[in-house]
Every structure is written in C-alpha cells, then in structure tokens.
Design a protein around this motif. Sequence first.
Motif, PDB file in Angstrom:
ATOM      1  N   ILE A  42      68.861   2.119  61.409  1.00 36.12           N
ATOM      2  CA  ILE A  42      67.605   2.237  60.660  1.00 36.12           C
ATOM      3  C   ILE A  42      67.229   3.698  60.480  1.00 36.12           C
ATOM      4  N   ALA A  43      67.414   4.501  61.518  1.00 30.88           N
ATOM      5  CA  ALA A  43      67.133   5.939  61.403  1.00 30.88           C
ATOM      6  C   ALA A  43      68.055   6.583  60.368  1.00 30.88           C
ATOM      7  N   ASN A  44      69.308   6.152  60.326  1.00 31.86           N
ATOM      8  CA  ASN A  44      70.231   6.657  59.302  1.00 31.86           C
ATOM      9  C   ASN A  44      69.729   6.319  57.909  1.00 31.86           C
ATOM     10  N   LEU A  45      69.178   5.107  57.758  1.00 30.36           N
ATOM     11  CA  LEU A  45      68.627   4.710  56.464  1.00 30.36           C
ATOM     12  C   LEU A  45      67.436   5.595  56.102  1.00 30.36           C
ATOM     13  N   VAL A  46      66.556   5.844  57.052  1.00 28.90           N
ATOM     14  CA  VAL A  46      65.377   6.674  56.779  1.00 28.90           C
ATOM     15  C   VAL A  46      65.800   8.053  56.280  1.00 28.90           C
ATOM     16  N   ASP A  47      66.787   8.648  56.922  1.00 32.11           N
ATOM     17  CA  ASP A  47      67.276   9.965  56.497  1.00 32.11           C
ATOM     18  C   ASP A  47      67.967   9.876  55.138  1.00 32.11           C
ATOM     19  N   PHE A  48      68.729   8.827  54.938  1.00 25.22           N
ATOM     20  CA  PHE A  48      69.467   8.635  53.687  1.00 25.22           C
ATOM     21  C   PHE A  48      68.509   8.427  52.519  1.00 25.22           C
ATOM     22  N   GLU A  49      67.431   7.673  52.749  1.00 21.93           N
ATOM     23  CA  GLU A  49      66.477   7.365  51.689  1.00 21.93           C
ATOM     24  C   GLU A  49      65.894   8.624  51.073  1.00 21.93           C
ATOM     25  N   ASN A  67      58.697   1.540  50.682  1.00 20.54           N
ATOM     26  CA  ASN A  67      57.352   1.953  51.100  1.00 20.54           C
ATOM     27  C   ASN A  67      56.584   0.831  51.791  1.00 20.54           C
ATOM     28  N   GLU A  68      56.907  -0.431  51.455  1.00 22.67           N
ATOM     29  CA  GLU A  68      56.249  -1.565  52.104  1.00 22.67           C
ATOM     30  C   GLU A  68      56.480  -1.561  53.615  1.00 22.67           C
ATOM     31  N   MET A  69      57.626  -1.040  54.035  1.00 21.41           N
ATOM     32  CA  MET A  69      57.982  -1.035  55.460  1.00 21.41           C
ATOM     33  C   MET A  69      58.087   0.385  56.004  1.00 21.41           C
ATOM     34  N   TYR A  70      57.480   1.340  55.320  1.00 23.42           N
ATOM     35  CA  TYR A  70      57.642   2.741  55.712  1.00 23.42           C
ATOM     36  C   TYR A  70      57.212   2.983  57.164  1.00 23.42           C
ATOM     37  N   ASP A  71      56.055   2.430  57.546  1.00 23.89           N
ATOM     38  CA  ASP A  71      55.563   2.654  58.910  1.00 23.89           C
ATOM     39  C   ASP A  71      56.531   2.080  59.945  1.00 23.89           C
ATOM     40  N   GLU A  72      57.079   0.910  59.648  1.00 22.87           N
ATOM     41  CA  GLU A  72      58.025   0.280  60.569  1.00 22.87           C
ATOM     42  C   GLU A  72      59.307   1.097  60.686  1.00 22.87           C
ATOM     43  N   TYR A  73      59.776   1.637  59.562  1.00 21.19           N
ATOM     44  CA  TYR A  73      60.972   2.485  59.603  1.00 21.19           C
ATOM     45  C   TYR A  73      60.725   3.730  60.447  1.00 21.19           C
ATOM     46  N   GLY A 135      45.004   8.411  70.481  1.00 21.66           N
ATOM     47  CA  GLY A 135      45.595   7.486  71.444  1.00 21.66           C
ATOM     48  C   GLY A 135      45.668   6.051  70.956  1.00 21.66           C
ATOM     49  N   LYS A 136      45.377   5.818  69.669  1.00 22.68           N
ATOM     50  CA  LYS A 136      45.430   4.464  69.111  1.00 22.68           C
ATOM     51  C   LYS A 136      46.857   4.131  68.692  1.00 22.68           C
ATOM     52  N   HIS A 137      47.313   2.934  69.042  1.00 26.29           N
ATOM     53  CA  HIS A 137      48.657   2.508  68.660  1.00 26.29           C
ATOM     54  C   HIS A 137      48.793   2.474  67.143  1.00 26.29           C
ATOM     55  N   ARG A 138      49.899   3.015  66.645  1.00 21.34           N
ATOM     56  CA  ARG A 138      50.087   3.134  65.200  1.00 21.34           C
ATOM     57  C   ARG A 138      50.706   1.890  64.575  1.00 21.34           C
ATOM     58  N   ILE A 139      51.364   1.055  65.353  1.00 20.67           N
ATOM     59  CA  ILE A 139      51.972  -0.168  64.822  1.00 20.67           C
ATOM     60  C   ILE A 139      51.369  -1.403  65.473  1.00 20.67           C
ATOM     61  N   PHE A 140      51.488  -1.530  66.767  1.00 16.58           N
ATOM     62  CA  PHE A 140      50.942  -2.679  67.470  1.00 16.58           C
ATOM     63  C   PHE A 140      49.480  -2.417  67.841  1.00 16.58           C
ATOM     64  N   ASN A 141      48.770  -3.483  68.186  1.00 13.86           N
ATOM     65  CA  ASN A 141      47.329  -3.331  68.452  1.00 13.86           C
ATOM     66  C   ASN A 141      46.987  -3.292  69.929  1.00 13.86           C
ATOM     67  N   SER A 142      48.011  -3.151  70.780  1.00 12.10           N
ATOM     68  CA  SER A 142      47.774  -3.077  72.220  1.00 12.10           C
ATOM     69  C   SER A 142      49.013  -2.507  72.889  1.00 12.10           C
ATOM     70  N   ASP A 143      48.871  -2.182  74.192  1.00 15.50           N
ATOM     71  CA  ASP A 143      50.044  -1.798  74.964  1.00 15.50           C
ATOM     72  C   ASP A 143      51.061  -2.930  74.950  1.00 15.50           C
ATOM     73  N   THR A 162      62.281  -5.562  60.207  1.00 10.15           N
ATOM     74  CA  THR A 162      62.647  -4.223  59.736  1.00 10.15           C
ATOM     75  C   THR A 162      64.103  -4.196  59.294  1.00 10.15           C
ATOM     76  N   ILE A 163      64.975  -4.834  60.042  1.00 13.02           N
ATOM     77  CA  ILE A 163      66.393  -4.899  59.658  1.00 13.02           C
ATOM     78  C   ILE A 163      66.552  -5.662  58.345  1.00 13.02           C
ATOM     79  N   LYS A 164      65.875  -6.792  58.212  1.00 12.00           N
ATOM     80  CA  LYS A 164      65.985  -7.591  56.983  1.00 12.00           C
ATOM     81  C   LYS A 164      65.499  -6.806  55.767  1.00 12.00           C
ATOM     82  N   SER A 165      64.406  -6.085  55.925  1.00 10.26           N
ATOM     83  CA  SER A 165      63.896  -5.271  54.828  1.00 10.26           C
ATOM     84  C   SER A 165      64.879  -4.170  54.463  1.00 10.26           C
ATOM     85  N   ALA A 166      65.486  -3.549  55.475  1.00  9.28           N
ATOM     86  CA  ALA A 166      66.467  -2.488  55.227  1.00  9.28           C
ATOM     87  C   ALA A 166      67.667  -3.031  54.462  1.00  9.28           C
TER      88      ALA A 166
END
Length: 206
Positions: A42-49, A67-73, A135-143, A162-166
């Motif tokens: 996935i990181a390779n995809l982010v760099d490649f994109e 862009n729909e999954m940008y935060d997840e990537y 200190g707020k979680h950027r993806i999930f809403n809790s620890d 995330t894999i399926k979207s990629a």
Amino acid sequence: MEKLIKARLIKSDLIEILNQFERCSLKNMSSIILLKQALISIANLVDFERTMRVIYSEHRNLSSIFNEMYDEYEFAKYIRNKFVGHIKIDLLTKAIEWKPELRYLLHKTNDPEVMFLYNIWILETTINSFVDSNGKHRIFNSDTDLIYPPDYQRFINFITETIKSAIEYLNILDAILYISIDEYEKTENIEHWLLASHTIFKYIKK
C-alpha cells in the motif's frame, strides 16, 4: 511500460495478500508477515500514485477513487514507515509504556507465539500514535486494543477495505496504461532481443 509493470507488480501482491488474509486474518507470525507485506504494498502504491497525477486531467474517475481512501492510504503508510519499513526506537519506547508485558516476557522471545504478541502490541502502539496535534485519533475514534474483538475487527475491516480499494484503483490504472503503450513495444521483435544482448548492468542508486 515500466509504470504498467510497476502497477501490475503492486496489484498482484495485493490480490494474493487479500486472498490469504481473508482466510487467516491475524493469528500467528505468518499472518503478521502477510500484514507487513500488505502495508509495504500500500505504501508503494501511495508513492507510485504521486507519479501518476499527470494523467488525472483526462481520468478524473481515477483520482476520485484514490482520494476516497486517501486518509486510509496515509494511515497504512504511516504504520509501514514507523513499524515495518523501519522500526522506530521512539515507537518501541511508547510500546513498552503501553504494554508492560513487553518487559516481563523478554525471556520468552524465542517463542513465536510470544513474538506474535510483541508484534500485536507494537502494532497497537503504532495505530494509537496516529493522532493530530491535539492527540485526537485521525482514523479510529478511540484507542485500539487488538485483543478486544470490536477493535480487532475494526482494524481488519480497515486493512481489507484499503486493499480492495487499492486493487480497484490499480485495475483502472492498468487499463489506462496498457492502451497507452505502442503496439511495437508489446509485440515480439528481433530488435528487442538484440538490445538485450548488449545489456550492461550497473548499480542502481535510487
């Protein structure tokens, strides 16, 4: 042609990882290695994109899918950078604070089951450190505690979606890149073999 091959390498990795991961999830060291490879891909995809944005003016749907999954990537790449591609000392320090068990099981780290737990606890720490300046979680809403079933399932859903979207993104990119290549480049030709006979290998710096 190089970009098409790169897209297909990343896509084939992700397809196989998804097939394996949906069967085993996270239960042993083999599945941890599979997860790490997923994060690398996935990181390779982010760099490649970033190198493919030049074609977005003609293929808006492609940029929309990414862009729909940008935060997840970005989240996946963060985990890869801190825990997989590199193992940050600051991360380990925080993991020891988060999970004191890391101290007490040092004498058992030759046991793969114990090392599986080490990986899970350090992964949790990486996930929990993906926060904003407040200190707020950027993806999930809790620890995240991956031993707790809802948290575990939340993370599994994140990685599989995330894999399926990629893969979806790469399928479309693949088709675009393939039709852009001249037929001469894709057809067997004696000139290609002559070029191969003169290949001189050099150290690849970057």
